[in-house]
Each structure stands twice: as structure tokens, then as C-alpha cells.
Scaffold this motif. Structure first.
Motif, mmCIF file in Angstrom:
data_model
loop_
_atom_site.group_PDB
_atom_site.id
_atom_site.type_symbol
_atom_site.label_atom_id
_atom_site.label_comp_id
_atom_site.label_asym_id
_atom_site.label_seq_id
_atom_site.Cartn_x
_atom_site.Cartn_y
_atom_site.Cartn_z
ATOM 1 N N ILE A 131 0.733 -1.338 -0.158
ATOM 2 C CA ILE A 131 -0.031 0.347 -0.432
ATOM 3 C C ILE A 131 1.132 1.318 -0.234
ATOM 4 O O ILE A 131 0.527 2.246 -0.527
ATOM 5 N N GLU A 132 1.881 1.289 0.819
ATOM 6 C CA GLU A 132 2.639 2.442 1.223
ATOM 7 C C GLU A 132 3.264 2.754 -0.775
ATOM 8 O O GLU A 132 3.684 3.608 -0.997
ATOM 9 N N ALA A 133 4.058 1.355 -1.142
ATOM 10 C CA ALA A 133 4.330 1.632 -2.378
ATOM 11 C C ALA A 133 3.836 1.604 -3.766
ATOM 12 O O ALA A 133 3.920 1.854 -4.607
ATOM 13 N N ARG A 134 2.507 1.886 -2.894
ATOM 14 C CA ARG A 134 1.643 2.462 -4.307
ATOM 15 C C ARG A 134 1.287 1.443 -5.481
ATOM 16 O O ARG A 134 1.129 1.514 -6.589
ATOM 17 N N ASP A 135 0.948 -0.002 -4.750
ATOM 18 C CA ASP A 135 1.239 -1.277 -4.884
ATOM 19 C C ASP A 135 0.003 -1.873 -4.944
ATOM 20 O O ASP A 135 -0.564 -3.078 -4.280
ATOM 21 N N PRO A 136 -1.537 -1.215 -5.605
ATOM 22 C CA PRO A 136 -2.786 -2.313 -5.395
ATOM 23 C C PRO A 136 -2.844 -3.368 -5.717
ATOM 24 O O PRO A 136 -3.238 -4.775 -4.848
ATOM 25 N N ARG A 137 -1.731 -4.043 -6.912
ATOM 26 C CA ARG A 137 -1.955 -5.394 -7.355
ATOM 27 C C ARG A 137 -1.482 -5.955 -5.978
ATOM 28 O O ARG A 137 -1.731 -7.183 -5.680
ATOM 29 N N ALA A 156 -1.300 -9.644 -1.582
ATOM 30 C CA ALA A 156 -0.858 -10.544 0.211
ATOM 31 C C ALA A 156 -1.879 -10.203 0.749
ATOM 32 O O ALA A 156 -2.239 -11.199 1.595
ATOM 33 N N PHE A 157 -3.371 -9.601 1.152
ATOM 34 C CA PHE A 157 -4.210 -9.800 1.195
ATOM 35 C C PHE A 157 -5.231 -10.790 1.520
ATOM 36 O O PHE A 157 -5.743 -11.502 1.879
ATOM 37 N N ALA A 169 -11.287 -4.589 0.289
ATOM 38 C CA ALA A 169 -10.847 -3.162 0.335
ATOM 39 C C ALA A 169 -10.022 -2.949 -1.216
ATOM 40 O O ALA A 169 -9.828 -2.162 -1.784
ATOM 41 N N ALA A 170 -9.102 -3.988 -1.076
ATOM 42 C CA ALA A 170 -8.204 -4.138 -2.432
ATOM 43 C C ALA A 170 -8.478 -4.669 -3.261
ATOM 44 O O ALA A 170 -7.946 -4.235 -4.242
#
Length: 283
Positions: free
Chosen positions: A127-133, A138-139, A169-170
Motif C-alpha cells: 500500500i505504501e509503495a502504491r502497489d494495489p496489485r 498479499a491480503f 478493500a484491495a
């Protein structure tokens, strides 16, 4: 604190009831935080004993677990070190250590607990790396491991539903609105059923869920597999259990929709309404 025997029995009963539901059903503001660059890291090698079948849902496999305490301790140490590195602002080092903890934790419930926590933290790094995929994968892995633990070793329902909500959410952030909604409903329904199971035990009155008796057509879960596209995460979870988990969520939501829908009007009701409209001069 000492748990009263009665309370322990109630909690155990509610967990068992929820586990049976999971087995029976088997047949984006989150990314608004400041980006933190995370370098790509090599995928750690995983021992052959850590391999997971790509076609079998682990819930369908039963067996006696043997835990290697040395391997478990080493994985826990790497998990702790990864957490410390993340707290120190060393995101790249944290990602490496968490990935190793995830893949090297021994097979079985104790190892899955370590891997589940590592997957959760890898999701936050994504998330912090702006990597939604990456966050979605991961989630999802966190949720799949939680699903196993709920059934096999009594993971608290709240912990499992928290993982489901993160996956929901992801998924929403990736544009899968229907899937996100179904997963969110699934989490709420599991919590509601846990509460009902506890109340039922205390009041000695059976909880009834009319939606479970409704027949539905085959639901579409799609052919995507978010954990399967990640070479690290897919070493511990597989597409079969991911699709079964999505199917559980979508089928439960579909049954609820059918149960809540009003029944179609009878012939007598249709004729009576037609007469009323005719009397009012309506077509």
C-alpha cells in the motif's frame, strides 16, 4: 485471566459452527497514504516440504501435523526482524525479511500463523509503495491462511474477518466492485453468525438462517487468481482455495438476496390490483 468453562464451551461451539459454514459453502481510500519506494527483492527459495498443491483446497485435506520447532523459531525470528526493520523505516529490508518468514515457516497451523502475519504486513508495505496489485495479492493470501486456521485451529473469527475486509478493500481499489461487496458482506455475516451462535448457546435456542435454505443458480467467481500471479505468495496458497473462498462469499450474498426478495404476487393479487387500476381509470 481465567476463562469460565461455560464461556469456553460457548466460544468453541461458535467457532465450530462457523467452520462448518466455511466448509459447507466450499463446493479506494486505502491507497491514499504517502508512497514509500520499495525496491524489488528476490523471491526466497522455499524448501520442497513447503510446497502447496496448485489444485487442492487444503480444507479438503486432513492429516496429523508435525511441526519443526527449529524452522518455526527461525521463521518467527525473521518475522520479528521484519517488523523491527519496517518500524525503523527500512521498507526494503522489511520486505525481504517478511518474505522469507512467509515462505520458510513450516507447513501446518503454527507456520501458517507466522505466514499470515507476514502476508498482512507485506500488504501494508505494498500500500505504501502504491502497489494495489501487490496489496490485493498479499491480503488475499492473508485471508486464505486465515480460512485454514479458522477451520483447523480455531483462529478468532474477528481476526479472520479483519483479513477479509482488507482483501475486500484491495479488490475494490483494483476495480472489482462486485467482488469487494461480496467479501465485505461475507465478513459481516460471519461475525453475525458468531454472535448468533453464542446467543443461541446461552439462550438454548437454535439460530435459524433462512437464507441458507434458498436455492441459487451457479455463481460466477471469475477466472482470475490474484495470489497465483505472485511467485512468493503462491508458494503457500493456491488458486483452488482462493476461488473457493470467493465462491463462499458470493454464494452467501446471493442466498441472502434471494431470501430478502419479496415473493412474486399470486394470481388473485394480480387480478385485484388490475381491478383497482381499472376502477381508477389507470391502464
Amino acid at each position: 485471566m481465567t476463562t469460565h468453562p461455560r464461556t469456553a464451551t460457548v466460544i468453541a461451539g461458535s467457532i465450530a459452527a462457523l467452520a462448518s459454514i466455511v466448509i459447507g459453502l466450499s463446493g479506494s481510500g486505502a491507497f491514499a497514504r504517502q508512497a514509500v519506494p520499495v525496491p524489488e527483492v528476490p523471491v526466497p527459495e522455499v524448501p520442497p516440504s513447503g510446497a502447496v498443491s496448485e489444485t487442492v483446497d487444503p480444507l479438503a485435506v486432513e492429516g496429523v501435523e508435525t511441526v519443526d520447532p527449529v524452522a518455526l523459531g527461525a521463521a518467527q525470528t525473521k518475522l520479528d526482524a521484519g517488523v523491527s526493520a519496517y518500524q525503523a523505516g527500512q521498507a526494503g529490508q522489511a520486505q525481504t525479511l517478511l518474505g522469507e518468514a512467509y515462505s520458510e515457516a513450516p507447513v501446518g497451523s503454527e507456520g501458517d500463523r507466522v505466514a499470515m502475519e507476514a502476508a498482512r504486513r507485506l500488504g501494508f508495505i505494498a500500500i505504501e509503495a502504491r502497489d494495489p496489485r501487490g496489496a490485493e495479492a498479499a491480503f488475499a493470501a492473508e485471508t486464505l491462511l486465515g480460512r485454514r486456521l479458522l477451520v483447523h485451529s480455531g483462529l478468532p473469527v474477528q481476526r479472520y474477518t479483519q483479513a477479509i475486509n482488507r482483501w475486500a478493500a484491495a479488490s475494490g481499489a483494483m476495480g472489482r466492485a462486485s467482488e469487494s461487496a461480496a467479501l465485505g458482506f461475507y465478513a459481516r455475516e460471519l461475525r453475525r453468525r458468531q454472535e448468533a451462535a453464542v446467543s443461541s448457546e446461552i439462550l438454548r435456542r437454535e439460530a435459524v438462517f433462512d437464507a441458507d435454505t434458498k436455492s441459487i443458480n451457479e455463481v460466477s467467481v471469475g477466472d482470475h487468481c490474484v495470489t497465483g500471479r505472485d511467485p512468493l505468495l503462491s508458494r503457500r496458497v493456491n488458486c483452488a482455495e482462493e476461488m473457493n473462498t470467493r465462491r463462499e462469499a458470493i454464494e452467501l450474498q446471493a442466498r441472502q438476496i434471494v431470501a430478502d426478495a419479496p415473493p412474486p404476487p399470486t394470481k388473485a393479487e394480480r387480478e385485484a390490483r388490475a381491478k383497482e387500476r381499472k376502477a381508477k381509470g389507470e391502464q
